[in-house]
Write a protein that holds these residues in place. Structure first.
Motif, PDB file in Angstrom:
ATOM      1  N   ILE A   5       0.689  -1.158   0.000  1.00 36.78           N
ATOM      2  CA  ILE A   5       0.082  -0.074  -0.199  1.00 36.78           C
ATOM      3  C   ILE A   5       0.758   1.236   0.019  1.00 36.78           C
ATOM      4  O   ILE A   5       0.630   2.110  -0.792  1.00 36.78           O
ATOM      5  CB  ILE A   5      -0.832   0.100   1.362  1.00 36.78           C
ATOM      6  CG1 ILE A   5      -1.787  -1.271   1.223  1.00 36.78           C
ATOM      7  CG2 ILE A   5      -1.724   1.143   1.038  1.00 36.78           C
ATOM      8  CD1 ILE A   5      -2.648  -1.251   2.399  1.00 36.78           C
ATOM      9  N   ALA A   6       1.951   0.998   0.797  1.00 38.04           N
ATOM     10  CA  ALA A   6       2.720   2.239   0.865  1.00 38.04           C
ATOM     11  C   ALA A   6       3.541   2.623  -0.372  1.00 38.04           C
ATOM     12  O   ALA A   6       3.889   3.839  -0.695  1.00 38.04           O
ATOM     13  CB  ALA A   6       3.938   2.077   1.952  1.00 38.04           C
ATOM     14  N   SER A   7       3.659   1.505  -1.461  1.00 39.24           N
ATOM     15  CA  SER A   7       4.396   1.774  -2.407  1.00 39.24           C
ATOM     16  C   SER A   7       3.259   2.265  -3.649  1.00 39.24           C
ATOM     17  O   SER A   7       3.635   2.027  -4.904  1.00 39.24           O
ATOM     18  CB  SER A   7       5.176   0.787  -2.986  1.00 39.24           C
ATOM     19  OG  SER A   7       4.465  -0.455  -2.805  1.00 39.24           O
ATOM     20  N   GLY A   8       2.147   2.405  -3.103  1.00 42.28           N
ATOM     21  CA  GLY A   8       1.299   2.781  -3.985  1.00 42.28           C
ATOM     22  C   GLY A   8       0.091   1.998  -4.700  1.00 42.28           C
ATOM     23  O   GLY A   8      -0.859   2.515  -5.592  1.00 42.28           O
ATOM     24  N   LYS A   9       0.151   0.743  -3.825  1.00 46.46           N
ATOM     25  CA  LYS A   9      -0.984   0.010  -4.344  1.00 46.46           C
ATOM     26  C   LYS A   9      -2.142   0.254  -3.719  1.00 46.46           C
ATOM     27  O   LYS A   9      -2.450   0.674  -2.842  1.00 46.46           O
ATOM     28  CB  LYS A   9      -0.688  -1.344  -4.116  1.00 46.46           C
ATOM     29  CG  LYS A   9      -1.478  -2.513  -4.597  1.00 46.46           C
ATOM     30  CD  LYS A   9      -1.109  -3.782  -3.983  1.00 46.46           C
ATOM     31  CE  LYS A   9      -2.143  -4.978  -4.381  1.00 46.46           C
ATOM     32  NZ  LYS A   9      -2.408  -5.571  -5.766  1.00 46.46           N
ATOM     33  N   ASN A  10      -3.402   0.346  -4.901  1.00 48.89           N
ATOM     34  CA  ASN A  10      -4.543   0.486  -4.442  1.00 48.89           C
ATOM     35  C   ASN A  10      -5.242  -0.546  -3.644  1.00 48.89           C
ATOM     36  O   ASN A  10      -4.995  -1.619  -3.674  1.00 48.89           O
ATOM     37  CB  ASN A  10      -5.555   1.113  -5.587  1.00 48.89           C
ATOM     38  CG  ASN A  10      -5.295   2.579  -5.910  1.00 48.89           C
ATOM     39  OD1 ASN A  10      -5.029   3.448  -4.882  1.00 48.89           O
ATOM     40  ND2 ASN A  10      -5.455   3.059  -7.058  1.00 48.89           N
ATOM     41  N   LEU A  11      -6.363  -0.137  -2.776  1.00 51.02           N
ATOM     42  CA  LEU A  11      -6.902  -1.431  -2.120  1.00 51.02           C
ATOM     43  C   LEU A  11      -8.496  -1.500  -2.458  1.00 51.02           C
ATOM     44  O   LEU A  11      -9.109  -0.392  -2.272  1.00 51.02           O
ATOM     45  CB  LEU A  11      -6.872  -0.805  -0.460  1.00 51.02           C
ATOM     46  CG  LEU A  11      -5.842  -1.304   0.358  1.00 51.02           C
ATOM     47  CD1 LEU A  11      -6.085  -0.822   1.746  1.00 51.02           C
ATOM     48  CD2 LEU A  11      -5.583  -2.553   0.404  1.00 51.02           C
ATOM     49  N   ASP A  12      -8.701  -2.699  -2.754  1.00 54.66           N
ATOM     50  CA  ASP A  12     -10.084  -2.858  -3.154  1.00 54.66           C
ATOM     51  C   ASP A  12     -11.013  -3.068  -1.555  1.00 54.66           C
ATOM     52  O   ASP A  12     -10.374  -3.226  -0.671  1.00 54.66           O
ATOM     53  CB  ASP A  12     -10.254  -4.110  -3.798  1.00 54.66           C
ATOM     54  CG  ASP A  12      -9.728  -5.308  -3.301  1.00 54.66           C
ATOM     55  OD1 ASP A  12     -10.637  -5.850  -2.268  1.00 54.66           O
ATOM     56  OD2 ASP A  12      -8.632  -5.721  -3.695  1.00 54.66           O
ATOM     57  N   HIS A  13     -12.095  -3.051  -1.637  1.00 48.69           N
ATOM     58  CA  HIS A  13     -13.135  -2.842  -0.390  1.00 48.69           C
ATOM     59  C   HIS A  13     -12.772  -4.325   0.486  1.00 48.69           C
ATOM     60  O   HIS A  13     -12.642  -4.096   1.722  1.00 48.69           O
ATOM     61  CB  HIS A  13     -14.479  -2.914  -0.868  1.00 48.69           C
ATOM     62  CG  HIS A  13     -15.440  -2.914   0.296  1.00 48.69           C
ATOM     63  ND1 HIS A  13     -16.014  -3.893   0.877  1.00 48.69           N
ATOM     64  CD2 HIS A  13     -15.813  -1.506   1.098  1.00 48.69           C
ATOM     65  CE1 HIS A  13     -16.700  -3.580   1.865  1.00 48.69           C
ATOM     66  NE2 HIS A  13     -16.882  -2.091   2.203  1.00 48.69           N
ATOM     67  N   ASP A  14     -12.591  -5.444  -0.199  1.00 52.90           N
ATOM     68  CA  ASP A  14     -12.705  -6.634   0.496  1.00 52.90           C
ATOM     69  C   ASP A  14     -11.209  -6.930   1.161  1.00 52.90           C
ATOM     70  O   ASP A  14     -11.337  -7.275   2.243  1.00 52.90           O
ATOM     71  CB  ASP A  14     -12.758  -7.787  -0.488  1.00 52.90           C
ATOM     72  CG  ASP A  14     -14.014  -8.400  -0.593  1.00 52.90           C
ATOM     73  OD1 ASP A  14     -15.253  -7.421  -0.163  1.00 52.90           O
ATOM     74  OD2 ASP A  14     -14.482  -9.031  -1.379  1.00 52.90           O
ATOM     75  N   THR A  15     -10.226  -6.313   0.543  1.00 53.22           N
ATOM     76  CA  THR A  15      -8.815  -6.402   1.101  1.00 53.22           C
ATOM     77  C   THR A  15      -8.913  -5.272   2.357  1.00 53.22           C
ATOM     78  O   THR A  15      -8.394  -5.663   3.337  1.00 53.22           O
ATOM     79  CB  THR A  15      -7.846  -6.051   0.055  1.00 53.22           C
ATOM     80  OG1 THR A  15      -8.041  -6.767  -1.360  1.00 53.22           O
ATOM     81  CG2 THR A  15      -6.524  -6.524   0.585  1.00 53.22           C
ATOM     82  N   THR A  16      -9.553  -4.276   2.175  1.00 51.13           N
ATOM     83  CA  THR A  16      -9.488  -3.288   3.117  1.00 51.13           C
ATOM     84  C   THR A  16     -10.075  -3.881   4.308  1.00 51.13           C
ATOM     85  O   THR A  16      -9.626  -3.952   5.548  1.00 51.13           O
ATOM     86  CB  THR A  16     -10.299  -2.260   2.674  1.00 51.13           C
ATOM     87  OG1 THR A  16      -9.927  -1.594   1.504  1.00 51.13           O
ATOM     88  CG2 THR A  16     -10.301  -0.783   3.813  1.00 51.13           C
ATOM     89  N   LYS A  17     -11.367  -4.498   4.242  1.00 46.83           N
ATOM     90  CA  LYS A  17     -11.891  -5.210   5.368  1.00 46.83           C
ATOM     91  C   LYS A  17     -11.089  -6.177   5.986  1.00 46.83           C
ATOM     92  O   LYS A  17     -11.077  -6.281   7.248  1.00 46.83           O
ATOM     93  CB  LYS A  17     -13.296  -5.711   4.804  1.00 46.83           C
ATOM     94  CG  LYS A  17     -14.209  -4.988   4.839  1.00 46.83           C
ATOM     95  CD  LYS A  17     -15.783  -5.682   4.765  1.00 46.83           C
ATOM     96  CE  LYS A  17     -16.023  -6.111   6.057  1.00 46.83           C
ATOM     97  NZ  LYS A  17     -16.599  -5.413   7.019  1.00 46.83           N
ATOM     98  N   ARG A  18     -10.408  -6.939   5.141  1.00 45.04           N
ATOM     99  CA  ARG A  18      -9.747  -8.087   5.843  1.00 45.04           C
ATOM    100  C   ARG A  18      -8.436  -7.573   6.376  1.00 45.04           C
ATOM    101  O   ARG A  18      -8.228  -8.067   7.624  1.00 45.04           O
ATOM    102  CB  ARG A  18      -9.330  -9.084   4.823  1.00 45.04           C
ATOM    103  CG  ARG A  18     -10.341 -10.226   4.502  1.00 45.04           C
ATOM    104  CD  ARG A  18      -9.798 -10.964   2.998  1.00 45.04           C
ATOM    105  NE  ARG A  18      -8.657 -11.594   3.127  1.00 45.04           N
ATOM    106  CZ  ARG A  18      -8.272 -12.523   3.777  1.00 45.04           C
ATOM    107  NH1 ARG A  18      -9.064 -13.259   4.383  1.00 45.04           N
ATOM    108  NH2 ARG A  18      -7.037 -12.999   3.480  1.00 45.04           N
ATOM    109  N   LEU A  19      -7.870  -6.557   5.854  1.00 49.05           N
ATOM    110  CA  LEU A  19      -6.714  -5.932   6.550  1.00 49.05           C
ATOM    111  C   LEU A  19      -7.098  -5.359   7.583  1.00 49.05           C
ATOM    112  O   LEU A  19      -6.375  -5.673   8.740  1.00 49.05           O
ATOM    113  CB  LEU A  19      -5.980  -5.136   5.487  1.00 49.05           C
ATOM    114  CG  LEU A  19      -4.648  -4.323   5.807  1.00 49.05           C
ATOM    115  CD1 LEU A  19      -3.644  -5.358   6.561  1.00 49.05           C
ATOM    116  CD2 LEU A  19      -4.191  -3.336   4.770  1.00 49.05           C
TER     117      LEU A  19
END
Lengths: 306, 574
Positions: B370-384
């Protein structure tokens, strides 16, 4: 005697002095504590979210101690409650046993239910015994009024924790009186410190805490003695954010440790944020000879009750 | 080849620049206030300046030896890993300085440096062997003794392959050089100036074939002892001054016996240069890949360790800029060794929730992306987010991290950074919130996240006042329970310390304890699950203990809380 010291998550990082003072006191009675690196959280924090996820870690922790053939001793009530709940649930629910043992198999562990879970206070009261403690005392307090905050998950539900009479606990009273201090009878003694609501309902958590502090003050307590790690953190850390001088917080092994001739430094009393140097001097000034005349003890109690 | 080196070096420099940019430009800021890159660079420079100009310089030097070079933290964790790391480190640095940068570093210290002379020839072999053993231990550990539950990614294997590849091709190159007739011919021509048909040349070749591993078609066994002896004298005359005997490189010398005939069959000239090229390609690949991979820890981990060594491993950063800088340096210092996950207090929760992000080492891998600029989808955001929240804040991960990353601080910030994206997190209603509340650093953000959940409750559960009429149904199931014995004496409500605290408790709590039991009795579980009483319950068990009919109220409340959160997670429809 050797026990597996289950410190939980809060004590090693936030209340190291609880572990240190308990270890020092128990060493006086020849009880050795072994730390097991593989112990994880007891599961308590997740209980609101998922009951099985709550029970599994405690079953695993007991299995770890069973594998070493030693019993567990805790000093945190919530860890104690969770471990006892896990034993209780495993004994009564074969389906749970299947689920959890399957999970434990990954670490080559099996839960047998042979290991028992003790609390520091039970170890002192039942394993060491009050006469043996009395025999080792180098001092007793000539006068000191303390309010013990038992904490909920030590006492209740009684059929699960099996600690003491949950309405009229004796163990704490006897252990405190052993030191010569007066164990105050006060309204908050068996009630909640509010920790379980911290971060969920802050206002309520705080008001429950302040109710305890106020209750102990009104009863005339010079020190408040929480048994549980969570109660301690509420009293010692959260109370510090209130205005005015906090009611000083002392842990039981610190209270007893001074009477066993252990120094305040060894017991880490100065690490309690609510304790100032003058509190330590006060405690030391109240230390008298280990045996007191029956008469004067009665007198001390009468003063305490007044 | 020079061109490739330049390209690799440029990629390395670009990567380094990008890393520095992320160090001072990215981060997970749990607070609302933005911190500019300028301020972050300023704060880093100030910190460096303050360290150098103060008495903390001594601390820095001490930390350099104890934490960085000696790897005290790794030793405390696992002596095998410490040994593997030590072997790799000493071997690789030794080779890099003495051999890779030989003609700039070695010649600086030893004016007579020649890679073909002792002790350099032998030392190179020694360092190479250290790295091979280190890589071997690391591979063995990854296959057998790897931290349970921690995954090995392709990048973990690639790192080992590149390091191992450099050394193995190095050994092969060296051994094919030893055996190579073309190489021999070239050297004889260049250094001895002998014609191939000169008798001296024949003697020399016989000696090198007999004693020094040369594979020659012209001179073969059995060698004439007289000729060997004569050749030794010729060698002494022309070669020894700047070429020690090949037997001084025992590994390559032994390997040459195996590699030599194969290379000779394939054509030893091209085979040797192919191996040489491969060796360089491995080196250049590692150089170019380094800043973009976990191998960047060779730069970031010492920085991270030194910062913590000087500032104290447990002390929080003095300001927001420093927090973010340390966070990013820390993230880039992770080697994915898994030490943190092995000691994680939430290990068993990982099993129950089957969420990789509960393990600290796996959280870090994703946070890096994420820090290197990868965008987060909703599902991954939730799991993370869930993974970040199922954490007891016990700090054991920070304590064991060999790279000295302050994981607790990183995770706390990342947690509130994600929560600020307004994805509701049900675990906030657990006791994992206790240590966060104790911190008192993210009060506003925490309340905001609680409000998001509260809103979800409002839409998922109807309040008593919103129900037009109450219907009577079969009693609700709440697991093994005995609440049907309730005869509404209200002892539970009367003893409750929470109810006692409000002037008008029903207004705040929706339902009082006995009313919750009553809702269950009439089969309205949803009404009970939506009552704020559940989330105001201090779990003190007084009600349960005092109930004359032994209704397990607190346990039922837990059951309802679990159910309510499950319903929210399922989108309010379960």
């Amino acid at each position: 005697m050797k026990l597996a010291f289950f410190q939980g998550c809060n004590i090693p990082i936030r209340i190291e002095q609880y572990a240190v003072s308990a270890t020092a006191v128990l060493r006086t009675f020849g009880i050795e504590l072994e730390t097991i690196d593989d112990f994880t959280c007891c599961g308590y924090p997740v209980r609101n979210v998922d009951e099985t996820a709550y029970l599994a870690p405690s079953v695993r922790n007991i299995a770890l101690a069973e594998k070493r053939g030693i019993d567990i001793m805790t000093i945190c009530n919530c860890c104690f409650g969770s471990l006892q709940k896990a034993r209780h649930a495993m004994a009564g629910d074969p389906h749970l046993g299947e689920t959890v043992n399957e999970l434990l198999a990954k670490d080559s562990l099996t839960y047998h239910g042979t290991g028992s879970v003790k609390h520091l206070l039970t170890v002192l009261h039942d394993e060491v015994g009050t006469p043996a403690i009395a025999a080792k005392l180098s001092h007793r307090y000539t006068e000191l009024k303390v309010a013990v905050l038992h904490g909920c998950h030590l006492l209740r539900p009684r059929e699960v924790t099996r600690f003491d009479d949950s309405f009229v606990p004796r163990i704490t009273g006897e252990l405190v009186q052993l030191t010569g201090a007066a164990n105050l009878d006060w309204p908050g003694a068996l009630e909640c410190c509010g920790a379980a609501l911290a971060g969920i309902n802050e206002d309520l958590s705080r008001s429950l805490l302040l109710e305890k502090v106020q209750g102990a003050r009104v009863a005339g307590a010079e020190f408040i003695v929480p048994v549980c790690a969570y109660c301690y953190l509420q009293l010692d850390s959260v109370q510090a954010t209130e205005k005015g001088d906090p009611l000083p917080v002392l842990l039981y092994p610190q209270l007893l440790g001074l009477c066993l001739g252990l120094s305040p430094e060894v017991l880490g009393i100065g690490l309690n944020s609510s304790i100032a140097d003058h509190h330590i001097s006060l405690l030391e000034s109240r230390l008298g000879p280990p045996t007191t005349e029956k008469k004067s003890r009665k007198k001390a109690r009468a003063t305490a009750a007044a | 080849m020079d061109m490739l080196l330049i390209i690799a070096f440029l990629i390395f420099l670009a990567g380094l620049g990008w890393r520095l940019f992320t160090w001072f430009g990215k981060g997970f800021n749990g607070h609302d206030t933005a911190v500019s890159t300028g301020r972050r660079i300023g704060s880093a420079l100030t910190a460096v300046g303050a360290t150098i100009s103060s008495g903390r310089l001594l601390k820095l030097v001490r930390s350099l030896f104890v934490d960085v070079l000696f790897q005290r933290r790794l030793l405390a964790k696992n002596s095998w890993r410490w040994a593997a790391h030590g072997l790799l480190f000493i071997g690789f640095i030794g080779l890099l300085l003495m051999h890779g940068l030989g003609y700039s570093v070695s010649t600086f210290f030893f004016s007579n440096y020649e890679s073909t002379l002792q002790p350099f020839l032998g030392l190179r072999e020694f360092f190479g062997v250290l790295v091979v053993i280190g890589v071997g231990l690391a591979i063995y550990r990854r296959l057998t003794d790897r931290p349970k539950r921690v995954r090995s990614y392709a990048s973990d294997w690639l790192a080992l392959s590149l390091v191992g590849g450099i050394i193995i091709t190095g050994f092969l190159f060296q051994s094919s050089q030893i055996a190579s007739h073309a190489e021999f011919q070239e050297m004889v021509d260049e250094w001895a100036g002998l014609d191939p048909d000169d008798p001296e040349s024949v003697a020399l070749e016989t000696y090198w074939a007999a004693e020094q591993g040369l594979v020659s078609a012209r001179v073969t066994k059995p060698f004439d002892p007289a000729l060997v002896e004569e050749g030794a004298a010729v060698s002494e005359n022309y070669c020894t001054e700047c070429h020690a005997p090949a037997s001084g490189a025992p590994v390559s010398f032994t390997l040459a016996k195996l590699v030599g005939p194969i290379a000779a069959a394939l054509g030893d000239g091209p085979a040797t240069s192919l191996l040489g090229t491969l060796h360089l390609l491995f080196c250049f690949s590692l150089l170019a890949w380094l800043p973009f991979s976990k191998m960047f820890h060779v730069i970031a981990a010492p920085v991270s360790l030194l910062i913590n060594g000087v500032a104290g491993f447990k002390n929080p950063a003095p300001d927001a800029a420093t927090t973010l800088n340390r966070q990013m340096i820390g993230l880039s210092a992770c080697t994915h060794c898994g030490a943190c996950s092995e000691r994680c207090s939430s290990l068993t929760f990982y099993e129950s929730f089957a969420n990789d992000f509960i393990l600290p080492s796996e959280k870090v891998q994703y946070l890096q992306r994420i820090a290197s600029g990868k965008n987060l989808d909703h599902d991954t955001t939730k799991r993370l987010q869930k993974g970040l929240y199922i954490c007891t804040s016990c700090d054991r991960c920070s304590e064991v991290c060999p790279s000295g990353i302050n994981l607790r601080e990183l995770f706390t910030h990342a947690r509130y950074y994600l929560l600020s994206k307004n994805v509701p997190e049900t675990s906030i209603l657990s006791h994992f919130s206790f240590p966060l509340s104790l911190l008192r650093t993210f009060g506003t953000q925490h309340l905001h996240a609680l409000k998001t959940i509260e809103q979800k409750f409002k839409t998922a559960f109807a309040k008593l006042s919103e129900l037009g009429s109450i219907t009577m149904n079969a009693p609700a199931e709440v697991g093994a329970n005995n609440y049907l014995a309730c005869y509404s004496c209200q002892r539970c409500t009367n003893i409750c310390p929470v109810v006692r605290g409000y002037d008008n408790p029903q207004e705040t709590l929706d339902l009082l304890p006995h009313q919750i039991i009553f809702s269950l009795g009439i089969g309205n579980k949803d009404l009970a699950m939506g009552a704020r009483m559940l989330w105001s319950c201090s779990t003190c068990y007084l009600c349960q203990e005092h109930c004359p009919n032994n209704v397990a109220l607190t346990d039922i409340f837990y059951h309802l809380k679990n159910g309510a959160l499950d319903k929210l997670e399922a989108g309010g429809t379960a």
